[in-house]
Design a protein around this motif. Structure first.
Motif, short mmCIF file in Angstrom:
data_model
loop_
_atom_site.label_atom_id
_atom_site.label_comp_id
_atom_site.label_asym_id
_atom_site.label_seq_id
_atom_site.Cartn_x
_atom_site.Cartn_y
_atom_site.Cartn_z
N GLN A 276 124.27 41.38 56.87
CA GLN A 276 123.82 40.84 57.92
C GLN A 276 122.32 41.42 58.09
O GLN A 276 121.26 40.73 58.47
CB GLN A 276 124.38 41.43 59.06
N SER A 277 121.97 42.63 57.55
CA SER A 277 120.62 43.04 57.45
C SER A 277 119.81 42.17 56.50
O SER A 277 118.54 41.97 56.95
CB SER A 277 120.60 44.45 56.79
N TRP A 278 120.18 41.54 55.53
CA TRP A 278 119.47 40.69 54.65
C TRP A 278 119.19 39.50 55.44
O TRP A 278 118.01 38.82 55.37
CB TRP A 278 120.20 40.55 53.49
N GLU A 279 120.20 38.90 56.06
CA GLU A 279 120.01 37.46 56.70
C GLU A 279 119.14 37.80 58.16
O GLU A 279 118.34 36.94 58.39
CB GLU A 279 121.48 37.38 57.23
N LEU A 280 119.05 38.86 58.40
CA LEU A 280 118.28 39.36 59.60
C LEU A 280 116.81 39.43 59.37
O LEU A 280 115.74 38.57 59.62
CB LEU A 280 118.65 40.79 60.36
N ALA A 281 116.66 40.07 58.04
CA ALA A 281 115.26 40.19 57.57
C ALA A 281 114.66 38.86 57.08
O ALA A 281 113.64 38.51 57.34
CB ALA A 281 115.24 41.06 56.12
N GLN A 282 115.46 38.13 56.50
CA GLN A 282 115.34 36.69 56.19
C GLN A 282 114.91 35.78 57.43
O GLN A 282 113.79 34.82 57.24
CB GLN A 282 116.35 36.06 55.23
N PHE A 283 115.57 35.92 58.23
CA PHE A 283 115.37 35.23 59.53
C PHE A 283 113.86 35.51 59.97
O PHE A 283 113.29 34.55 60.42
CB PHE A 283 116.46 35.45 60.61
N ILE A 284 113.67 36.74 59.98
CA ILE A 284 112.34 37.22 60.66
C ILE A 284 111.34 36.60 59.63
O ILE A 284 110.35 36.00 60.05
CB ILE A 284 112.54 38.70 60.83
N ARG A 285 111.46 36.88 58.59
CA ARG A 285 110.17 36.31 57.44
C ARG A 285 110.02 34.98 57.51
O ARG A 285 109.06 34.52 57.60
CB ARG A 285 110.77 36.89 56.17
N HIS A 286 111.24 34.22 57.63
CA HIS A 286 110.97 32.60 57.69
C HIS A 286 110.52 32.09 59.08
O HIS A 286 110.42 30.66 59.14
CB HIS A 286 112.02 32.15 57.06
N THR A 287 110.62 33.00 60.01
CA THR A 287 110.27 32.17 61.43
C THR A 287 109.24 33.04 62.04
O THR A 287 108.88 32.58 63.16
CB THR A 287 111.47 32.44 62.51
N SER A 288 108.45 33.84 61.52
CA SER A 288 107.37 34.56 62.23
C SER A 288 106.27 34.35 61.47
O SER A 288 105.05 35.25 61.76
CB SER A 288 107.87 36.14 62.08
N SER A 289 106.01 33.43 60.55
CA SER A 289 104.58 33.32 59.80
C SER A 289 103.69 32.90 60.79
O SER A 289 102.42 33.20 60.49
CB SER A 289 104.93 32.02 58.67
N ASN A 290 104.04 32.11 62.01
CA ASN A 290 102.85 31.73 62.57
C ASN A 290 102.51 32.65 63.76
O ASN A 290 101.90 32.32 65.01
CB ASN A 290 102.88 30.18 63.07
N SER A 291 103.20 33.78 63.96
CA SER A 291 103.23 34.64 65.17
C SER A 291 102.04 35.58 64.70
O SER A 291 101.57 35.96 63.64
CB SER A 291 104.40 35.44 65.16
N GLU A 292 101.55 36.14 66.10
CA GLU A 292 100.29 37.37 65.77
C GLU A 292 101.10 38.60 66.07
O GLU A 292 100.86 39.64 65.52
CB GLU A 292 99.42 36.94 66.87
N VAL A 293 102.24 38.84 66.77
CA VAL A 293 102.78 40.04 66.92
C VAL A 293 104.50 39.94 67.05
O VAL A 293 104.93 38.84 67.51
CB VAL A 293 102.58 40.59 68.65
N VAL A 294 105.03 40.42 66.28
CA VAL A 294 106.48 40.42 65.92
C VAL A 294 107.25 41.82 66.52
O VAL A 294 106.70 42.96 66.47
CB VAL A 294 106.89 40.32 64.45
N VAL A 295 108.12 41.51 67.45
CA VAL A 295 108.82 42.77 68.11
C VAL A 295 110.43 42.46 67.62
O VAL A 295 111.06 41.44 67.77
CB VAL A 295 108.70 42.89 69.63
N TYR B 75 117.05 50.75 67.93
CA TYR B 75 115.69 50.51 67.44
C TYR B 75 114.82 49.69 68.15
O TYR B 75 115.16 48.45 68.60
CB TYR B 75 115.61 50.31 65.93
N ILE B 76 113.51 49.79 68.34
CA ILE B 76 112.43 49.14 68.52
C ILE B 76 111.30 49.11 67.41
O ILE B 76 110.92 49.91 67.31
CB ILE B 76 111.62 49.31 69.87
N MET B 77 111.22 47.93 66.60
CA MET B 77 110.40 47.93 65.76
C MET B 77 108.99 46.74 65.92
O MET B 77 109.36 45.98 66.79
CB MET B 77 111.08 47.37 64.48
N TYR B 78 108.16 46.74 65.16
CA TYR B 78 107.16 45.99 65.43
C TYR B 78 106.11 45.79 64.32
O TYR B 78 106.13 46.46 63.56
CB TYR B 78 105.93 46.23 66.67
N LYS B 79 105.41 44.70 64.19
CA LYS B 79 104.20 44.48 63.31
C LYS B 79 103.31 43.48 63.90
O LYS B 79 103.65 42.79 64.89
CB LYS B 79 104.84 43.93 61.83
N SER B 80 102.16 43.18 63.06
CA SER B 80 101.02 42.34 63.47
C SER B 80 100.51 41.39 62.53
O SER B 80 100.55 42.15 61.54
CB SER B 80 100.21 42.85 64.63
#
Length: 395
Positions: free
Chosen positions: A155-174, A239-244
């Motif tokens: 699940q952690s891998w699928e979560l990370a992959q989902f975020i990586r492959h859907t956040s490419s055009n975002s400015e801020v990720v939470v 957790y609350i995590m973020y990047k930009s």
């Protein structure tokens, strides 16, 4: 050009523990959660374990003024329990249900029926395109002998992959939610390192709450004492995590962890509330540079993940083999039963086997378990191959 003035994004996260008929004082606590959120100045509220349609509808009505926009993610038999309330319009949404999530015959645990998933909502917050993810991973019922470790790593891998492959055009990720893992656990390391997300508790300038940011405390009357018998100070699993993007400066000004009580003094959940205040500022003239290089720290993390997944795979193969033998055994028994029924019709008495319906029942259960564990085996093999491909590609 001068940088734009910074803005604050205040985020509220809570596992509400709102399972109908089982969670204590559910209605009172949900009403208090709604009252608290309507009185506070959060831009985002991300809630887990809001299972009931009626409970969500009542929360939605209560929070309509404070949070005009909301979305609830539905999956599994009883739902994912995930919902997002926002002060900003939700542009788009997407959901991914994890491919493995426990077993249906483990009714006392119940994770399989919940359809654990990750949900994404896209929104414009103060001019920033934000991708907000909410999730809830499989629970850890016994840390010393965790039979769901491989499922949680998957699940952690699928979560990370989902975020990586859907956040490419975002400015801020939470990302917010109940990961059911301690900060140093392998799955948390995988999510943070593979996505580049930062843990708000580790990055914050100011913290207020229990030591180590614990979100499950032995002092909470709703907490299972057995769950924390080896952790007298409590554990942190929410957790609350973020990047930009490089052109956006994001810092965590404050994190709070703690309990709130209803009017009658009842705590709001068995989990503690987690809030984070993010400071967002656009920096002109900074281009977005995508790097495909693999951080050196990831290679040992990938190797450790594959080791855990292999362990789960071996267990799945053993169960699959056992189920195959059971199916064959009950098929042979069924043939013998039909043979004896035929002989009985000819006048021979040889009623030495259990009823045919009972054999059919066991045959069905064995066949269903065979399908279940075969599918588990395939999914674990798939993720091992995915991780190995990425690891070898960057070596």
């Amino acid at each position: 050009m001068q940088p734009q003035a910074p803005v604050q994004l205040r985020i509220f996260d809570l596992n509400c523990w709102a399972l109908r008929f089982l969670s204590k004082k559910r209605k009172e606590r949900l009403a208090s959660i709604g009252q608290l959120l309507s009185q506070q100045c959060y831009e985002l509220a991300l809630l887990q374990e809001v299972w009931s349609d009626k409970d969500y509808g009542e929360l939605r009505d209560r929070l309509l003024d404070a949070f005009p926009y909301a979305h609830r993610f539905k999956s599994g038999v009883i739902g994912s329990g995930l919902c997002v309330f926002s002060r900003f319009p939700i542009i788009d949404c997407l959901q991914y249900q994890f491919s493995l999530n426990g077993f249906p015959y483990m009714v006392n645990h119940g994770d399989w029926f919940c359809g654990k998933a990750v949900g994404l909502v896209k929104l414009q917050a103060y001019g920033f395109l934000c991708h907000v993810y909410i999730t809830h991973l499989h629970a850890e019922y016994c840390r010393e002998n965790d039979c769901y470790q491989s499922h949680r790593i998957l699940q952690s891998w699928e979560l990370a992959q989902f975020i990586r492959h859907t956040s490419s055009n975002s400015e801020v990720v939470v990302l917010a939610g109940d990961l059911n893992m301690h900060p140093g656990d392998l799955g948390v390391k995988l999510v943070c390192e593979w996505t580049g997300l930062k843990d708000s508790y580790m990055e914050c300038t100011e913290y207020e709450g229990p030591p180590d940011g614990c979100t499950l405390l032995p002092s909470n009357p709703f907490t299972d004492p057995q769950e924390l018998k080896n952790f007298p100070q409590g554990i942190r699993i929410d957790y609350i995590m973020y990047k930009s993007d490089p052109g956006i400066a994001v810092s965590c000004q404050q994190v709070t962890t703690g309990s709130q009580s209803s009017i009658s003094g009842t705590l709001l959940s068995d989990h503690e509330i987690v809030t984070a205040t993010l400071r967002l500022q656009r920096i002109p003239g900074v281009s977005n540079v995508n790097s495909e290089s693999l951080p050196s720290v990831l290679s040992p993390i990938f190797s450790s993940c594959c080791t855990e997944l292999y362990t789960g795979l071996q267990t799945a193969e053993r169960w699959s083999t056992v189920c195959q033998y059971l199916v064959i055994m009950f098929l042979l028994l069924l043939v013998l039963q039909f043979s004896t029924s035929f002989l009985s019709a000819l006048g021979f008495e040889c009623n030495i086997f259990p009823p045919i319906l009972l054999t059919l029942l066991f045959l069905f259960l064995s066949s269903a378990s065979l399908v279940l564990h075969t599918a588990e085996k395939r999914q674990l093999q798939s993720v091992i191959e995915q991780i190995s491909l990425v690891q070898h590609r960057h070596e």
